[in-house]
Design a protein around this motif. Structure first.
Motif, PDB file in Angstrom:
ATOM      1  N   UNK A 437      36.739  52.004  26.995  1.00 54.79           N
ATOM      2  CA  UNK A 437      36.795  51.637  28.413  1.00 54.79           C
ATOM      3  C   UNK A 437      38.113  52.002  29.090  1.00 54.79           C
ATOM      4  N   UNK A 438      39.104  52.440  28.313  1.00 52.06           N
ATOM      5  CA  UNK A 438      40.429  52.717  28.887  1.00 52.06           C
ATOM      6  C   UNK A 438      40.603  54.170  29.303  1.00 52.06           C
ATOM      7  N   UNK A 439      39.586  55.012  29.116  1.00 59.61           N
ATOM      8  CA  UNK A 439      39.751  56.434  29.384  1.00 59.61           C
ATOM      9  C   UNK A 439      40.174  56.706  30.824  1.00 59.61           C
ATOM     10  N   UNK A 440      39.586  55.975  31.774  1.00 54.93           N
ATOM     11  CA  UNK A 440      39.915  56.193  33.184  1.00 54.93           C
ATOM     12  C   UNK A 440      41.366  55.872  33.488  1.00 54.93           C
ATOM     13  N   UNK A 441      41.821  54.722  33.013  1.00 55.42           N
ATOM     14  CA  UNK A 441      43.197  54.306  33.292  1.00 55.42           C
ATOM     15  C   UNK A 441      44.209  55.214  32.614  1.00 55.42           C
ATOM     16  N   UNK A 442      43.863  55.724  31.449  1.00 59.01           N
ATOM     17  CA  UNK A 442      44.789  56.578  30.703  1.00 59.01           C
ATOM     18  C   UNK A 442      44.824  58.004  31.234  1.00 59.01           C
ATOM     19  N   UNK A 443      43.847  58.371  32.031  1.00 57.07           N
ATOM     20  CA  UNK A 443      43.826  59.724  32.596  1.00 57.07           C
ATOM     21  C   UNK A 443      43.514  60.808  31.584  1.00 57.07           C
TER      22      UNK A 443
END
Length: 571
Positions: A437-443
């Motif tokens: 779920x962190x892919x978006x925030x991590x770019x």
């Protein structure tokens, strides 16, 4: 091409060709890595040196005035084991150092071939493991702080951090895999492998990788001999009895389960030990891998399969092997690349597969068929790096340092922990990336697209891509357009506007150099100009900022996306 001189680039051709299912399996954590002494060659002391040490110790302790000297009896047993002839015994002067014996080299090499039997010899009145513990001094010798990791160990550590090596099984006493992990993570215990050196250790909380040292661990034995000395396996009788002794059944059960549930990659391991053969045979009794399944169930990093490796395959596949397919089975299980080059290539390939998977997951207008052009760009970058790759410590150190620095700048916009040399793309296997779920925030997805676009330009001959140094104000990489007037442009990747601000404030990005700043998310809206600020053009260069997410929401084909990106670069 021979296994000892194949290039990293040619190894990748194997991983793209007949061994592509194997490479995909590694990237998805399907393989258990079985490690032997071959991966520590040149780091841990050689058997030739250790054999000479044993002979000289025993010889030097002989009391020539004592006709019943226990060391004299042990030396005769050693010479019997070496099949020393009468002439060799006559020429061997017991009052002279072993190194001066005219036949010392021939005797030593015969003992190397009987190393486990040599360590099974006893000295009257001494502990059963006297030659191992007191003469070889396994703690001081194999836990020597001066012993440093090599290419294989650093690659294994990086693959562990990438989440692709859930199980490592080692016949080695040395701590080089663990030290490699410490080197990359500044000794972060949460990231280090869970080391199992006795059955009770199987109950320890496990980290991403579990390292089962089924012949024991020199560091643990040295630090806590009461608990760990007894678990050092060295002699022939210990190896032979390993699978039948009640005290070992926890380890035997764990290893058997791993063989049955994970495919096998053997690196620097001959599989000659009876306990290894027995464990694989026992696993095949319980759950047999099917010949012809993809990816392959057993892969050996070897020039040619040894007799024991061929025996292992016949024992595990059993009646699936026939005279008609025997040769083909052996050929399919052999990848003719030794560990240094294979692990270097696997690391590059894992990164490539992760980046391609991230491209498939990025939000935007591109259809999946269009995204394949970006994936091909990633492969172009991978191959470009592999063309310059050498399986040397210098190359691997620089590669991991640069990759780790790029990961930190992408996520954080700064280098907070300079002693942490490496950060993975993620600790997920490729098939698990979609659930992060962190892919978006991590770019990460947009950064993969940016790299794919750079790779497209590289493959089309529009620019060249080069590594940057590790200075504070170095880019992640540099791009130079074709033509006499083309300038070298530093390129930075960061996830967000806050990361971009930190790149500036921390001194990583120098505006005056007119660098290219590729940002995963939308660019920050500029603040209104101060009324006291300079009016009009100042002539001072600034960073060229490009939002990858904005481009992805604007263009529906890879070619249109690439042309827009190319215009932004203005190369």
């Amino acid at each position: 091409m021979a296994a000892f001189d194949i290039s990293v680039r040619d190894t990748l051709k194997l991983l793209d060709g007949s061994f592509e299912p194997f490479a995909a399996g590694v990237s998805n954590g399907l393989y258990a890595f079985w490690l032997g002494s071959g991966i520590s060659f040149g780091r841990a002391p050689s058997l030739r040196i250790l054999v000479g040490k044993v002979v000289e110790f025993v010889r030097s302790h002989i009391d020539h005035a004592d006709p019943n000297c226990k060391f004299a009896r042990t030396l005769q047993e050693i010479l019997n084991l070496a099949s020393a002839s009468a002439e060799e015994r006559t020429r061997s002067k017991l009052d002279e150092p072993f190194a001066n014996w005219p036949d010392q080299d021939a005797i030593a090499w015969r003992l190397v071939n009987n190393y486990s039997k040599l360590l099974g010899l006893t000295v009257d009145g001494e502990d059963m493991d006297y030659l191992l513990w007191n003469v070889i001094d396994v703690g001081a010798t194999f836990a020597d702080p001066a012993m440093t990791p090599d290419v294989e160990h650093l690659c294994l550590a990086a693959l562990s951090l990438e989440g692709t090596t859930p199980e490592m099984l080692s016949a080695n006493w040395d701590p080089l895999v663990e030290r490699a992990m410490d080197t990359l993570t500044d000794s972060n215990a949460a990231l280090s492998p869970t080391v199992v050196a006795r059955p009770a250790d199987l109950q320890l909380p496990r980290n991403k990788t579990r390292l089962i040292k089924f012949h024991g661990c020199a560091v643990k034995a040295q630090g806590d001999p009461v608990q760990y000395r007894q678990w050092l396996v060295a002699s022939n009788d210990q190896v032979a009895a390993f699978c039948t002794q009640a005290k070992n059944q926890g380890l035997v059960t764990a290893l058997t389960h791993i063989v049955g549930s994970k495919r096998t990659l053997m690196l620097g391991l001959s599989a000659q030990d009876a306990n290894i053969q027995s464990i694989f045979n026992k696993a095949a009794n319980e759950l047999t891998w099917q010949l012809g399944d993809s990816p392959p169930s057993y892969v050996f990093s070897e020039q040619d399969l040894g007799m024991d490796q061929r025996s292992l395959l016949k024992n595990v596949y059993r009646d699936q092997i026939t005279p008609a397919n025997l040769k083909a089975v052996f050929e399919a299980a052999r990848i003719q690349v030794y560990a240094k080059r294979l692990l270097t290539a696997l690391l590059l390939d894992v990164w490539s597969r992760k980046l391609q998977a991230l491209i498939s997951l990025v939000p935007g207008l591109l259809l999946q068929a269009e995204r394949q052009n970006l994936c091909s760009g990633i492969v172009s970058l991978r191959n470009h790096l592999a063309d310059a790759a050498e399986p040397t410590l210098e190359f691997i150190d620089a590669l991991l340092d640069r990759f780790g620095r790029a990961s930190k700048l992408l996520r954080d916009g700064q280098i907070e922990h300079s002693n942490v040399r490496f950060e993975p793309i993620t600790s997920d296997v490729v098939t698990a990336l979609a659930g992060n779920p962190a892919l978006g925030a991590l770019g990460l997805r947009e950064a993969a697209v940016a790299l794919g676009l750079l790779g497209m330009g590289l493959s089309r001959g529009h620019w060249i891509v080069e590594a940057e140094s590790l200075d504070r104000d170095s880019g992640v990489l540099a791009v130079t357009g074709k033509g006499a007037a083309a300038a070298r442009t530093k390129v930075y990747l960061t996830a967000s506007a806050s990361g971009a601000a930190l790149l500036r404030s921390e001194g990583h990005l120098m505006e005056a150099e007119n660098p290219l700043l590729l940002q995963s998310q939308k660019l920050a809206v500029p603040m209104p100009r101060s009324p006291r600020g300079a009016a009009g053009r100042t002539g001072v260069p600034k960073a060229r900022e490009v939002s990858i997410s904005t481009l992805l929401q604007t263009y529906a084909t890879a070619d249109d996306l690439y042309e827009a990106f190319r215009q932004e670069l203005a190369l």
